[in-house]
Design an enzyme around this catalytic site. Structure first.
Site, mmCIF file in Angstrom:
data_model
loop_
_atom_site.group_PDB
_atom_site.id
_atom_site.type_symbol
_atom_site.label_atom_id
_atom_site.label_comp_id
_atom_site.label_asym_id
_atom_site.label_seq_id
_atom_site.Cartn_x
_atom_site.Cartn_y
_atom_site.Cartn_z
ATOM 1 N N SER A 96 0.830 -1.197 0.000
ATOM 2 C CA SER A 96 0.000 0.000 0.000
ATOM 3 C C SER A 96 0.875 1.262 0.000
ATOM 4 O O SER A 96 1.697 1.426 -0.890
ATOM 5 C CB SER A 96 -0.951 -0.038 1.196
ATOM 6 N N MET A 97 0.749 2.138 1.002
ATOM 7 C CA MET A 97 1.647 3.298 1.046
ATOM 8 C C MET A 97 3.096 2.856 1.097
ATOM 9 O O MET A 97 3.980 3.540 0.575
ATOM 10 C CB MET A 97 1.329 4.184 2.252
ATOM 11 N N ASP A 195 -9.360 -5.666 -4.279
ATOM 12 C CA ASP A 195 -8.877 -4.580 -3.421
ATOM 13 C C ASP A 195 -10.010 -3.601 -3.144
ATOM 14 O O ASP A 195 -10.586 -3.027 -4.070
ATOM 15 C CB ASP A 195 -7.702 -3.875 -4.105
ATOM 16 N N HIS A 225 -7.078 -5.812 -0.120
ATOM 17 C CA HIS A 225 -5.992 -4.829 -0.024
ATOM 18 C C HIS A 225 -4.784 -5.344 0.765
ATOM 19 O O HIS A 225 -3.641 -5.158 0.332
ATOM 20 C CB HIS A 225 -6.514 -3.542 0.601
#
Length: 254
Positions: A96-97, A195, A225
């Site tokens: 993710s980030m 996701d 996700h």
């Protein structure tokens, strides 16, 4: 606010290979979401380092005091620590980030390879772009809901998100989106088709815009996700290992 501090701790496992792997967690998350992957790679002989990003693993109020520069400094510190420990070859793997931060690192520091999992270019919640104004209305937004039990049991994340941090995440995504052509090292882009947070087309965008000669795009039909904890995690771990082995053999790395 509930958080399990034991789960949120950073971790380091020293393997016998000359390759160090940097595992970077996601926004409001912790190294807990990377722990199973880290243990798997350690069992394959890799040294793994999973730092806790600034503002994470404490309280939402503490996170509200941090921004994208602080999070990236945490990544750089972990990178420098691996270098100081004598690892000449480093691979960044981010969720993710963490995937966006890994791509930023690939544009700014020497890496043997980079792997992004569910990295956001496009997000499902369009309110992210409004965060620059929303932060003046309210400081936090509530967590949208718990993950399925098989995922939730491993997590250590916040139940509230600082709106100012959302704004900074949006800025980080836009910055990295513009710098993808600076990524020229081997890359593996991994994305789940279920996701609920990131639009899956983000993966195709990353794959199409990096300048890497060696790149691979993997899709997972039944992954949400938090790919590292979902139903296809074993296949994802195996695909990461296969990619790493190809890179290591191609470049004669230990």
């Amino acid at each position: 606010m509930k958080i399990t501090y034991k789960k949120s701790n950073p971790f380091f496992h020293e393997g016998y290979r000359s390759v160090g792997i940097l595992l970077i967690h996601g926004f409001t998350g912790s190294p807990a979401e990377m722990r199973l992957l880290g243990e798997y790679l350690y069992q394959q002989g890799y040294t793994v380092s999973a730092p806790l990003l600034a503002g994470h693993g404490t309280t939402p109020e503490e996170m509200a005091k941090t921004n994208k520069e602080d999070w990236f400094k945490s990544v750089l510190q972990a990178y420098d620590d691996l270098k100081e420990k004598g690892y000449p070859h480093i691979v960044a793997i981010g969720l993710s980030m963490g995937g966006i931060l890994s791509l930023k690192l690939a544009a700014e520091r020497p890496l043997a390879a980079v792997i992004s999992l569910a990295a956001p270019i496009y997000v499902r919640d369009k309110r992210m772009a409004w965060a620059r104004w929303l932060k003046y209305v309210k400081a936090f937004k509530a967590k949208s809901g718990e993950k399925p039990p098989h995922i939730e049991e491993h997590l250590a994340s916040y139940d509230r998100t600082p709106i100012a941090a959302v704004e900074s995440l949006h800025q980080l995504i836009q910055e990295v989106k513009q710098r993808l052509e600076q990524v020229r090292i081997p890359i593996q882009v991994m994305q789940g088709k279920r996701d609920e947070t990131v639009e899956p087309r983000s993966a195709q965008y990353i794959f199409d815009h990096v300048a890497s000669d060696f790149k691979k795009l993997n899709w997972y039909e039944n992954s949400s996700h938090i790919m590292t904890l979902d139903h296809e995690k074993e296949q994802i771990f195996a695909d990461i290992y296969d990619f790493l082995e190809r890179i290591m053999n191609k470049n004669s790395l230990g």
